[in-house]
Design a protein around this motif. Structure first.
Motif, PDB file in Angstrom:
ATOM      1  N   MET A 141      -0.622 -52.435  14.208  1.00 49.26           N
ATOM      2  CA  MET A 141      -0.691 -52.618  15.584  1.00 49.26           C
ATOM      3  C   MET A 141      -0.308 -52.070  16.248  1.00 49.26           C
ATOM      4  SD  MET A 141       3.241 -54.008  16.865  1.00 49.26           S
ATOM      5  CE  MET A 141       2.698 -56.316  16.174  1.00 49.26           C
ATOM      6  N   VAL A 142       0.160 -50.310  16.138  1.00 54.14           N
ATOM      7  CA  VAL A 142       0.110 -49.175  16.992  1.00 54.14           C
ATOM      8  C   VAL A 142      -0.798 -48.360  17.104  1.00 54.14           C
ATOM      9  CG1 VAL A 142       1.559 -47.345  17.206  1.00 54.14           C
ATOM     10  CG2 VAL A 142       3.075 -49.111  16.582  1.00 54.14           C
ATOM     11  N   ALA A 143      -1.604 -48.584  16.050  1.00 58.48           N
ATOM     12  CA  ALA A 143      -3.114 -47.920  15.779  1.00 58.48           C
ATOM     13  C   ALA A 143      -3.707 -48.816  16.770  1.00 58.48           C
ATOM     14  CB  ALA A 143      -3.586 -47.718  14.588  1.00 58.48           C
ATOM     15  N   GLY A 144      -3.549 -50.450  16.782  1.00 56.90           N
ATOM     16  CA  GLY A 144      -4.971 -51.433  17.610  1.00 56.90           C
ATOM     17  C   GLY A 144      -4.382 -51.105  19.493  1.00 56.90           C
ATOM     18  N   ALA A 149      -5.030 -48.885  24.939  1.00 55.05           N
ATOM     19  CA  ALA A 149      -4.752 -47.872  25.511  1.00 55.05           C
ATOM     20  C   ALA A 149      -5.471 -46.955  26.291  1.00 55.05           C
ATOM     21  CB  ALA A 149      -3.222 -48.003  25.555  1.00 55.05           C
ATOM     22  N   VAL A 150      -5.924 -46.272  24.875  1.00 57.53           N
ATOM     23  CA  VAL A 150      -6.388 -44.964  25.462  1.00 57.53           C
ATOM     24  C   VAL A 150      -7.720 -45.308  26.133  1.00 57.53           C
ATOM     25  CG1 VAL A 150      -8.196 -42.743  24.131  1.00 57.53           C
ATOM     26  CG2 VAL A 150      -5.716 -43.991  23.373  1.00 57.53           C
ATOM     27  N   ILE A 293     -11.665 -47.113  17.110  1.00 57.83           N
ATOM     28  CA  ILE A 293     -11.129 -45.924  17.282  1.00 57.83           C
ATOM     29  C   ILE A 293     -12.687 -44.809  17.955  1.00 57.83           C
ATOM     30  CG2 ILE A 293      -9.802 -44.192  18.127  1.00 57.83           C
ATOM     31  CD1 ILE A 293      -7.615 -46.561  16.653  1.00 57.83           C
ATOM     32  N   VAL A 294     -13.118 -44.984  16.892  1.00 57.84           N
ATOM     33  CA  VAL A 294     -13.891 -43.855  16.365  1.00 57.84           C
ATOM     34  C   VAL A 294     -15.113 -44.242  17.195  1.00 57.84           C
ATOM     35  CG1 VAL A 294     -15.217 -42.499  15.048  1.00 57.84           C
ATOM     36  CG2 VAL A 294     -12.980 -42.869  13.835  1.00 57.84           C
TER      37      VAL A 294
END
Length: 299
Positions: A141-144, A149-150, A293-294
């Motif tokens: 959840m935090v990673a997603g 957010a980034v 993300i990548v």
């Protein structure tokens, strides 16, 4: 400020009213795909009324934690739901995705702690399983969420609206959908309709509750489910800019029900996984989020 407070209270009422309906639709569609008649669409409302009319039965071995846990869980999820904008409006500005994650953790902590108090074997088993699943789900959840957010450049929930509408958004959506399935305790992670104590996770923690208390906990679980679906809509399928508030709410309900149908179909075609197979599922969700993300930086 008064208008913002009224909007927040309105969101509380909206979540309380819509959550049982969404849960009823999911159960009805799941029963239809399994060639069963299933419960009525409004059955969750009738269940809530039945529970709230009954007096709770509390063990002598419990403390204030058990008494306050249903209120804390319901309050935490309502506040978390008020942080997610249902349409374009100015919120109280009291939290962002970090506050949302911690409110979920607060409710989970008190529920697991309260399940341990009566010294019930099934309550302790449900708490231990819940904490194990939580340790797997929260990193995903935090990673997603922080990946989105980034992209948006902010952790404010108004600012990250629609940030998943990018080439890598589909990967992030799959990862967060796995999180939604795990957080709501649905198949293949857990079975919300089971009556077998040995397979219970969330329901195992509620066995010592009765009457109004169990009704509040069931309502809190349904609100949590709706919040996660609303969050997915907010991030990946938001309303068009300038949509009137009443139309935005109608579209929001329709999209949430659409995602609920996806959950019902997933439950109908999959079987419950073994408990020690869940790390593989969560690793897959983490892989989708990290790939998104990548790829965001590569594209």
């Amino acid at each position: 400020m008064a208008v913002k407070i009224l909007i927040t209270l309105g969101q509380f009422g909206f979540l309380i009213l819509i959550a049982p309906l969404v849960n009823g639709i999911i159960k009805k569609i799941k029963a239809f795909t399994q060639c069963r008649r299933g419960p009525a669409l409004l059955q969750p409302y009738f269940d809530m009324i039945k529970f709230l009319q009954r007096e709770p039965v509390v063990s002598d071995h419990t403390s204030w934690v058990t008494q306050l846990t249903p209120i804390i869980c319901l309050s935490a999820y309502l506040v978390a739901g008020s942080l997610v904008p249902l349409w374009e409006h100015e919120s109280l500005g009291t939290g962002d995705i970090i506050a949302l994650i911690y409110l979920f953790a607060l409710a989970r902590f008190f529920l697991a702690l309260a399940a341990l108090e009566p010294a019930s074997a099934f309550g302790g088993m449900g708490s231990s399983r819940e904490m194990m699943i939580t340790s797997l789900v929260e990193p995903v959840m935090v990673a997603g969420l922080f990946g989105l957010a980034v992209v948006a450049g902010t952790t404010d929930l108004n600012g990250i609206r629609g940030s998943g509408q990018q080439p890598a958004g589909l990967l992030m959506f799959i990862g967060l959908l796995i999180v939604a399935v795990a957080e709501t305790g649905r198949i293949p992670v857990d079975n919300p309709d089971t009556h077998l104590e040995l397979t219970m996770v969330h329901e195992g923690m509620l066995l010592e509750y009765a009457g109004k208390q169990v009704g509040l906990l069931h309502l809190a679980a349904m609100i949590k489910q709706v919040i996660l679906l609303i969050l997915l809509v907010h991030l990946f399928w938001p309303q068009n800019t300038g949509t009137p508030a009443y139309l935005a709410l109608v579209f929001m309900v329709g999209k949430v029900i659409g995602l609920g149908l996806v959950l019902a179909m997933v439950e109908s075609v999959l079987a419950k996984m073994r408990l020690f197979k869940l790390p593989e599922l969560m690793a897959g969700g983490m892989a989708f989020c990290l790939l998104a993300i990548v790829s965001t930086y590569l594209i």
